[in-house]
Every structure is written in C-alpha cells, then in structure tokens.
Scaffold this motif. Structure first.
Motif, PDB file in Angstrom:
ATOM      1  N   GLY A  72       1.002  -1.125   0.183  1.00  0.00           N
ATOM      2  CA  GLY A  72       0.096   0.036  -0.219  1.00  0.00           C
ATOM      3  C   GLY A  72       0.912   1.308  -0.232  1.00  0.00           C
ATOM      4  N   ALA A  73       2.247   0.922  -0.381  1.00  0.00           N
ATOM      5  CA  ALA A  73       2.963   2.552   0.106  1.00  0.00           C
ATOM      6  C   ALA A  73       2.823   3.173  -1.162  1.00  0.00           C
ATOM      7  N   PRO A  74       2.682   4.895  -1.693  1.00  0.00           N
ATOM      8  CA  PRO A  74       1.998   5.389  -2.465  1.00  0.00           C
ATOM      9  C   PRO A  74       3.598   5.616  -3.595  1.00  0.00           C
ATOM     10  N   SER A  75       3.542   4.654  -4.019  1.00  0.00           N
ATOM     11  CA  SER A  75       4.268   4.577  -5.446  1.00  0.00           C
ATOM     12  C   SER A  75       4.541   3.459  -6.202  1.00  0.00           C
ATOM     13  N   ASP A  76       4.571   4.058  -7.288  1.00  0.00           N
ATOM     14  CA  ASP A  76       3.719   3.761  -8.354  1.00  0.00           C
ATOM     15  C   ASP A  76       4.906   3.988  -9.692  1.00  0.00           C
ATOM     16  N   VAL A  77       4.781   2.818 -10.631  1.00  0.00           N
ATOM     17  CA  VAL A  77       5.731   2.751 -12.361  1.00  0.00           C
ATOM     18  C   VAL A  77       5.715   3.760 -13.015  1.00  0.00           C
ATOM     19  N   PHE A  78       6.582   4.617 -13.284  1.00  0.00           N
ATOM     20  CA  PHE A  78       6.978   5.454 -14.140  1.00  0.00           C
ATOM     21  C   PHE A  78       6.277   5.360 -15.430  1.00  0.00           C
ATOM     22  N   SER A 138      -7.831   6.761 -32.967  1.00  0.00           N
ATOM     23  CA  SER A 138      -7.314   8.521 -33.068  1.00  0.00           C
ATOM     24  C   SER A 138      -7.683   8.944 -31.511  1.00  0.00           C
ATOM     25  N   GLY A 139      -6.719  10.028 -31.144  1.00  0.00           N
ATOM     26  CA  GLY A 139      -7.958  10.884 -29.789  1.00  0.00           C
ATOM     27  C   GLY A 139      -6.598  10.388 -29.325  1.00  0.00           C
ATOM     28  N   SER A 140      -6.418  10.704 -28.129  1.00  0.00           N
ATOM     29  CA  SER A 140      -5.652  11.420 -26.484  1.00  0.00           C
ATOM     30  C   SER A 140      -5.947  10.573 -25.634  1.00  0.00           C
ATOM     31  N   ILE A 141      -5.391   9.792 -25.241  1.00  0.00           N
ATOM     32  CA  ILE A 141      -5.474   8.643 -23.866  1.00  0.00           C
ATOM     33  C   ILE A 141      -5.156   9.783 -22.436  1.00  0.00           C
ATOM     34  N   VAL A 142      -5.992   9.453 -20.777  1.00  0.00           N
ATOM     35  CA  VAL A 142      -5.545   9.875 -20.337  1.00  0.00           C
ATOM     36  C   VAL A 142      -5.819   8.887 -19.246  1.00  0.00           C
ATOM     37  N   LEU A 143      -4.911   7.751 -18.923  1.00  0.00           N
ATOM     38  CA  LEU A 143      -4.737   7.118 -17.812  1.00  0.00           C
ATOM     39  C   LEU A 143      -5.671   7.134 -16.534  1.00  0.00           C
ATOM     40  N   THR A 144      -6.860   6.288 -16.479  1.00  0.00           N
ATOM     41  CA  THR A 144      -7.939   6.184 -15.190  1.00  0.00           C
ATOM     42  C   THR A 144      -6.323   5.583 -13.940  1.00  0.00           C
ATOM     43  N   GLU A 145      -6.899   5.979 -12.667  1.00  0.00           N
ATOM     44  CA  GLU A 145      -6.222   6.143 -11.598  1.00  0.00           C
ATOM     45  C   GLU A 145      -5.072   3.990 -11.326  1.00  0.00           C
ATOM     46  N   GLU A 146      -6.722   3.758 -11.446  1.00  0.00           N
ATOM     47  CA  GLU A 146      -6.672   2.199 -11.826  1.00  0.00           C
ATOM     48  C   GLU A 146      -5.361   1.354 -12.786  1.00  0.00           C
ATOM     49  N   MET A 147      -5.449   1.749 -13.940  1.00  0.00           N
ATOM     50  CA  MET A 147      -4.238   2.094 -14.874  1.00  0.00           C
ATOM     51  C   MET A 147      -2.946   1.959 -14.371  1.00  0.00           C
ATOM     52  N   ALA A 148      -2.838   3.295 -13.737  1.00  0.00           N
ATOM     53  CA  ALA A 148      -1.795   4.087 -13.345  1.00  0.00           C
ATOM     54  C   ALA A 148      -1.332   3.022 -12.126  1.00  0.00           C
ATOM     55  N   GLN A 149      -2.108   2.760 -11.735  1.00  0.00           N
ATOM     56  CA  GLN A 149      -1.539   1.896 -10.746  1.00  0.00           C
ATOM     57  C   GLN A 149      -1.415   0.446 -11.076  1.00  0.00           C
ATOM     58  N   LEU A 150      -1.699   0.014 -12.458  1.00  0.00           N
ATOM     59  CA  LEU A 150      -1.379  -1.426 -13.120  1.00  0.00           C
ATOM     60  C   LEU A 150      -2.386  -2.288 -12.058  1.00  0.00           C
ATOM     61  N   GLN A 151      -3.218  -2.306 -11.294  1.00  0.00           N
ATOM     62  CA  GLN A 151      -3.405  -3.030 -11.166  1.00  0.00           C
ATOM     63  C   GLN A 151      -3.826  -4.388 -12.134  1.00  0.00           C
ATOM     64  N   PRO A 152      -3.517  -5.632 -11.024  1.00  0.00           N
ATOM     65  CA  PRO A 152      -3.389  -6.406 -12.014  1.00  0.00           C
ATOM     66  C   PRO A 152      -4.496  -7.071 -12.694  1.00  0.00           C
ATOM     67  N   ALA A 153      -6.164  -6.478 -12.871  1.00  0.00           N
ATOM     68  CA  ALA A 153      -7.001  -7.540 -13.364  1.00  0.00           C
ATOM     69  C   ALA A 153      -6.970  -6.887 -14.022  1.00  0.00           C
ATOM     70  N   PHE A 154      -6.465  -5.577 -14.957  1.00  0.00           N
ATOM     71  CA  PHE A 154      -5.869  -5.211 -15.907  1.00  0.00           C
ATOM     72  C   PHE A 154      -5.184  -6.281 -16.872  1.00  0.00           C
ATOM     73  N   ILE A 155      -4.968  -6.888 -16.424  1.00  0.00           N
ATOM     74  CA  ILE A 155      -3.583  -7.674 -17.377  1.00  0.00           C
ATOM     75  C   ILE A 155      -4.499  -8.094 -18.484  1.00  0.00           C
ATOM     76  N   CYS A 156      -3.926  -8.452 -19.786  1.00  0.00           N
ATOM     77  CA  CYS A 156      -4.325  -8.307 -20.826  1.00  0.00           C
ATOM     78  C   CYS A 156      -3.315  -9.593 -21.807  1.00  0.00           C
ATOM     79  N   GLY A 157      -2.665  -9.230 -21.723  1.00  0.00           N
ATOM     80  CA  GLY A 157      -1.524 -10.211 -22.697  1.00  0.00           C
ATOM     81  C   GLY A 157       0.078 -10.564 -21.651  1.00  0.00           C
ATOM     82  N   GLU A 158       0.913 -11.704 -22.180  1.00  0.00           N
ATOM     83  CA  GLU A 158       2.124 -11.140 -22.169  1.00  0.00           C
ATOM     84  C   GLU A 158       2.723 -11.981 -22.424  1.00  0.00           C
ATOM     85  N   SER A 159       4.172 -12.166 -23.110  1.00  0.00           N
ATOM     86  CA  SER A 159       4.926 -13.161 -23.453  1.00  0.00           C
ATOM     87  C   SER A 159       6.298 -12.782 -22.658  1.00  0.00           C
TER      88      SER A 159
END
Length: 736
Positions: free
Chosen positions: A259-265, A281-302
């Motif tokens: 719970g430390a308030p530190s996230d990956v840049f 097209s357009g511009s993206i503004v990350l939601t707080e949950e995405m910016a915090q890299l919450q694992p529920a958003f993981i959608c693919g890996e290699s």
C-alpha cells in the motif's frame, strides 16, 4: 590477535551464497544456517518456496520501498511482515560457552575495526536480537530479523529511499570475545538484490487484428538480457478491465505489496499515425486504476525476451482499448509505456473462412473409422461387415470387439492434435489387417503370412512348393484351411545371408530415401470457381507450389526377380500468410490483407505402400538403373491455425447467424497414392567408394526421381479436404 573474516559473494548463476564459518576460540563455529522469508506475508518466516525465484522476487524494488515505508515505527503496518528477511543462526561444536553478544550489521566490510569506516559503509541492526553465542549453543538455533531496507541500503549517505541498482547485500554477525573493543570473529551472508528495472523497447507500432491487437517494437540497444517478460494491461473505453480471467502479474509494485504510495513511471508512446484500421485516434488519459497497474487489467503476456511482438487476443472487434505495455525482469521490477491512442481490433478472414465463403463444403475431423470414412462410405460398411459377420461369429472375435470399444473405440481425441495424429497412424495397420482378414478369412490370412515367410526362405525348393500348394488349397477350400498342418515350420533353416558375397542381391533388406518436389494440395479443385477467375482460395492465400520433403522407408519381403516389399512414406508441408481484411473481394487482384493476422496451413502426408523395384538389370548385367513402382493407402493429416494460434473455425453451408454449423480446421483425409520412377545406383561409377560403403553396411546408394499421383480426398467425399497432387520428386536413396 587472530581474526577470521569470512565473506560470501554471489556468482551470476546464484541468488544466495553461504560464507565460510567463523571459528571461535574453543573450536565452536558460528554460521548463518538458513535464510527465511515471509512469503505471502506469512507471520512465521520459512525457507524459500522456489530457489532462486523466491529470493529474486523478494529482494526487488517493491520490497525495498515497502521496507522503507514501514521503517518508521510510528507509521509502520504491524501486520505486514514481508518487509523483513530472517536468518537462522547456529553454533556447532565448542565446549567453553562464549557469553559475549552477537551484533548484526549490514553493508560492505563491516568486520573492520575502523569504527569510522564501519559507520560510513555499514548499518547496525539493533532490532535483530541475536543474543549471545552461549544462548544459541544452549537453544540450538536463533532466528534474527533484518529489515530489507537495511540490507539493500546500508550506507547512511544513501538514505533515505531506495536506489535503482543491482548489487550484493551482505549481513554480518560480529562477536567481540572478551569485551576487547575489537571485532574478533565474524561471519557473513551475501544476497543478490535488484531494484533496477529492465530497459524499455523503442519504436512501438500497433495494428488492429481479428479480436485482437498486435504490438511490435524494436529491442533496446542494451540490457536485453535483463528482460524476462512482457505484459500488457488493457481497459475498455468505459475504464473496465478488458478480460475477465487475466494472467497473473509477473511484476510487483510497492502499492500492491504494502500500500505504499509509489507507482511505476509510465512513458507515453505516440502511435497516432496508426489510425483507422490500425489504432484509434485521440488522446489517452490513464485512469487511476490503470496508472497503478492493477493486475485485473492484465490482458496479455510474452515470456520471450527476444520476441519483438505481442498479440493480445480475446478482445472485441470495433471497440477501443487503452493499452499499457510493461517490460519485466526476473525480480519483478518493471518499466512501461502507455499508448496515447486507443487500439481497435479489426475483423479478418482467414483461409478456412475464405474457403467456405467461396463455396467449399469441407469439414474437419480425423479418421477414426466412422468419423474418417463417413457412415455411408463403402470402406466403413466393409469394416462393419467384418465386425458383424466375421468377428461376432466366435467368442474370441466378440472379445476382440469388446476390447476395441473399451479402448481405442472409446477415445475422445478432439482436444489433442498429438493424440489424433498418433491414433490415426496406428489405426491404418489395423484397418488393413481387418480388411485382409475379412476378404481372405482367417485361414487365408494365415496362409498369406506363411507365404511371405516361405518366400523369404526361397532357397529351399521344397518349402517354396509347399507354400504355393498351401495357398492354392486355401483359395479353393477355405473352410478346410483350419486343418492344414503347418509342416513347413518343422523344416530346418539356416540363415546364410551373412555369408553372401558383397553385392549379392540377397544382402539387401531395406531401402530408404529422401525426396523433394513441388507440391500444391488439391484444395482448389473442390471449389467451383467463377468463369474468368484463375486462382482458387489456396493459391490466393498461400501462392503456388511449395517444396515437400518426403522420407521413404521400405522393407523387402521377396528378392527374386527384383525386390518386392512394403513400406511407409512421411512428409511435411507448411505455409503461412497474412489473412484477408474482412469484407474484401476475392475477385480483387489487389485484395488487401490484414497486417496483424497471420494464418498457417500444415500438412503431414503419410502412406503405407507396396513397392516393387526391378533390380534385374543391375543385379545380372551391371546396368545401374532400377525402374520401380509404388502404391498404397494414404492418410494425410492437416490443420489450419487462425491468427490467434487456435484451429480456425468456420460455418459450413448457409450462414444464418445462430444456426451456423461450425466446423474446425483440423482433420485428416484418406485416399490412395501411386508413383513410378527410376533409381540410379551411383556407386557403380566408383568401385572404391562401393567397397567402403559396403563395409559400413550400405549395399547401394544413388539418386532417384519419380512421378507421383495422390488422390487423397476421403475417396471422393465432398466433406473431406482434397490434399493430393500430381507432381514429381527427386532425391537420394540407400539400400542396405
């Protein structure tokens, strides 16, 4: 004063190194016996679950930050135990108790008696509670606890906060025996720590694909060896996770851990040039949950550090997705980027779908008797007749039926390509045996086997005559064949092949060859092409012919006027191409392809053959030319993979939405093959090479060419994929 300084250092392939043990004056040995972790935030520490992965994942950036975050007792979470690492200290041997206390230090060179230097390079852990040597001797062991932050950042000049680096962290146990004010004895443990994230790739490119997006990049110039995984996080336009069952996180952040308030840049990456069908097209503004890299958003890996592409499947065509890409090392440290434009999956048409769109009615399915031949196929009916009219007449035959349906006949092979291939190959000999049994009856089949044995012993004229008589008798009176006495089994036989002179035709038992030739499966022949259209679906998708390598192996049963034998042939053909853009016109000569979607066609031609080689010209007159003919039963296994790597699926017949009858692009086709050819025994031109070759067991070697015809379409079934071809082959062969 003698002082034992014991240091431990880690090599590249280890995560922890045990230092040598310090020897106390009475011979006792103080040592770090075990390293203990609070994995999964367990209150009681235990040995690492997986070595070295547990240790690598424990001494990373997230653990360092959490240990620092909980370093202050006033703000520390007393229920979070994973900010510490524990060690078990033991004392072995010794008779005189050493009552002096043990001090725990972290840093480099902490055994020095230069207190100023020690204060600069090391940190004393007052909370460790090691006790005395005597206390450990009495209890057997003592467990000390050290903050991870102290291990990873021991120098006062580097505090506060964690640094991005890879280094060794050393923990020391120091003993001042007799209170001399000097460090008399010491022992240490060194741990590999890593708080440095791996490098980020460059030049990102993204395209929309069939229910997917494909991201490509250029590998970083340096540090590729530090990359272990790539993971992507995806969110829908509404901000929800894109997939319901995400893979587990390969990375770790201090926010997730404690719970430390530190996230990956996260670095923004502009791919706005990939608009339209590639990216939104357009511009993206990350939601707080995405910016915090919450694992529920993981959608693919290699899990490939050298692969420069990630395909994210399971998305919805036409929908916009926000995507983050992370580069992760084995310690779980991560760096990442987010794309400033939404990515949009786009539909595509693969070969299996295009084949049916152009009128084909073929279906998938492997040849497991009725599934292979079809319920109304003459071959299937013949096998059923063998079951009902031959086997079922006797108790032993009924037992064989029960065994078949209790084993092979009960197999469900739809989930495994490997099992289907194995079962299909193994069933062919059984089918041939069943057909011969049914047509010749059991006595006739036994007589045929006896004939083959007797031909092998052809030097004995009496046995050869008996074999001919036996077969004739069985053919005329099959019902009495049970009473025939196999008197030939009592004949004496001496194998004289080993005594034959080099070059004698009777020395040859086997023939093996490898041939190559252009090959185009006859798939397009099953499609009624419109007038004026020259290319069928296969040629449009994959182009013209491909080189098909084939291995031939033959065993000769008779070597009289030439060579007569049985054999098998196995080949492989693979094609791949980008699928078509959905809705594209097959008649368009510049039909557009889907950049992110690649589909593949695979073919394994297999056949059981009867072969005859006319070797008489060479055997009798030294003319090194061998005409031959080969023919047999073919079983060609094939499959087509969709862009997502799974078997392609398509509708058969009219596509009426929910009423669509789906067929899977994996199956096998039965048929017949035949070929005529000419072989040249090339060793005739070099007698020295021939002698050397025969000493190694090879009687003849050369090259051969043939014209081959394969009608492999389920014996004319419009439900089976036609994969035969009329073509030529050339290769090299050996006889031994």
């Amino acid at each position: 004063m003698t002082r034992y300084v014991l240091l431990a250092f880690l090599g590249l392939g280890a995560s922890i190194s045990w230092a040598d043990m310090g020897m106390l004056p009475d011979g006792a040995q103080l040592k770090f016996n075990k390293v203990l972790l609070h994995e999964h935030n367990a209150e009681v520490p235990a040995e690492p679950e997986i070595d070295p992965d547990s240790l690598l994942f424990y001494f990373n950036s997230a653990h360092c930050e959490c240990s620092f975050f909980n370093y202050n007792p006033e703000t520390a979470d007393m229920t979070f135990f994973e900010n510490n690492v524990a060690f078990e200290l033991t004392v072995e041997g010794g008779s005189t108790p050493v009552t002096d206390p043990i001090e725990i230090w972290t840093g480099t060179g902490c055994d020095t008696n230069d207190t100023t230097q020690r204060a600069a390079d090391c940190h004393k852990v007052d909370s460790a509670g090691a006790g005395t040597v005597a206390a450990i001797q009495q209890s057997g062991a003592a467990t000390i606890s050290v903050p991870i932050f102290d291990v990873m950042v021991p120098k006062a000049s580097e505090r506060p906060g964690c640094k991005e680096r890879e280094q060794d962290g050393t923990v020391w146990a120091l003993v001042d025996v007799g209170g001399t004010g000097m460090t008399n004895y010491s022992v240490s443990k060194t741990l590999k720590t890593d708080t440095k994230p791996p490098p980020l790739p460059t030049n990102f490119h993204a395209v929309g694909a069939e229910n997917a997006v494909v991201i490509t990049w250029d590998s970083p110039a340096e540090g590729v060896s530090d990359v272990a995984y790539y993971q992507a996080l995806c969110a829908t336009a509404g901000g929800a996770p894109a997939k319901s069952n995400p893979p587990k996180a390969r990375y770790q952040t201090s926010r997730q851990l404690c719970g430390a308030p530190s996230d990956v840049f996260l670095t923004p990456s502009d791919i706005s040039s990939n608009t339209g069908t590639d990216a939104g097209s357009g511009s993206i503004v990350l939601t707080e949950e995405m910016a915090q890299l919450q694992p529920a958003f993981i959608c693919g890996e290699s899990a490939s550090a050298t692969k420069n592409e990630l395909r994210i499947d399971g998305l919805k065509n036409g929908s916009e997705y926000t995507v983050i890409l992370l580069t992760i090392d084995r310690s779980g440290n991560a760096t990442g980027t987010f794309f400033t434009s939404p990515l949009v999956p786009q539909p595509a048409t693969d070969f299996w779908e295009d084949l049916h769109d152009q009128g084909s009615g073929v279906e998938g399915g492997f040849c497991l008797l009725a599934q292979t031949f079809g319920d109304d196929n003459p071959l299937t009916n013949t096998l059923r007749s063998f079951r009902d009219n031959t086997l079922a007449d006797t108790a032993y035959g009924r037992w064989l039926i029960d065994v078949y349906y209790g084993t092979i006949g009960a197999l469900d092979l739809h989930g495994s390509v490997a099992l289907r291939i194995v079962a299909g190959v193994l069933l062919l000999p059984l089918v041939v045996l069943a057909l011969l049994w049914h047509l010749l009856t059991l006595p006739g089949l036994l007589a045929l086997a006896a004939l083959l044995v007797l031909i092998r012993k052809r030097r004995f004229a009496q046995a050869r005559l008996a074999a001919v008589t036996t077969v004739a008798f069985v053919a005329l009176f099959p019902a009495r064949a049970h009473a025939q006495s196999p008197y030939w089994e009592t004949q004496e036989y001496t194998n004289t092949e080993a005594e034959l002179p080099p070059g004698d035709p009777m020395r040859v038992r086997w023939h093996a060859g490898i041939r190559l030739g252009p090959y185009v499966p006859g798939i397009d022949d099953q499609v009624n092409m419109p007038v004026g259209k020259f290319a069928g679906p296969y040629e449009q998708m994959f182009g013209g012919s491909s080189v098909l390598p084939v291995l031939d192996v033959d065993y000769f049963l008779w070597r009289g006027f030439g060579q007569l034998g049985v054999g098998a042939s196995l080949g492989y053909l693979g094609k791949k191409a980008h699928a078509w853009q959905a809705g594209s016109d097959p008649a368009d000569p510049k039909r557009p392809r889907a950049e992110g979607d690649e589909n593949k066609f695979r073919l394994f031609p297999f056949s059981l053959n009867v072969v005859y080689r006319f070797t008489y010209l060479d055997d009798e007159y030294g003319v090194p030319i061998v005409p031959y003919a080969r023919g047999g039963l073919a079983y060609y296994i094939w499959w087509i993979t969709a862009p997502n790597g799974d078997f392609s699926k398509s509708c058969v017949g009219p596509n009426t939405g929910a009423m669509c009858q789906t067929t899977t692009a994996a199956g096998a086709s039965l048929g017949v093959v035949g070929s005529v050819g000419l072989a040249v025994r090339a060793e005739r031109v070099d007698e020295g090479a021939a002698r050397s070759m025969r000493e190694s067991g090879i009687e003849h070697a050369g090259f051969y060419a043939e014209y081959s015809i394969g009608k492999v379409d389920g014996f004319g079934s419009d439900k089976k994929l036609s994969v035969g071809d009329a073509t030529w082959f050339a290769g090299v062969d050996f006889e031994f």
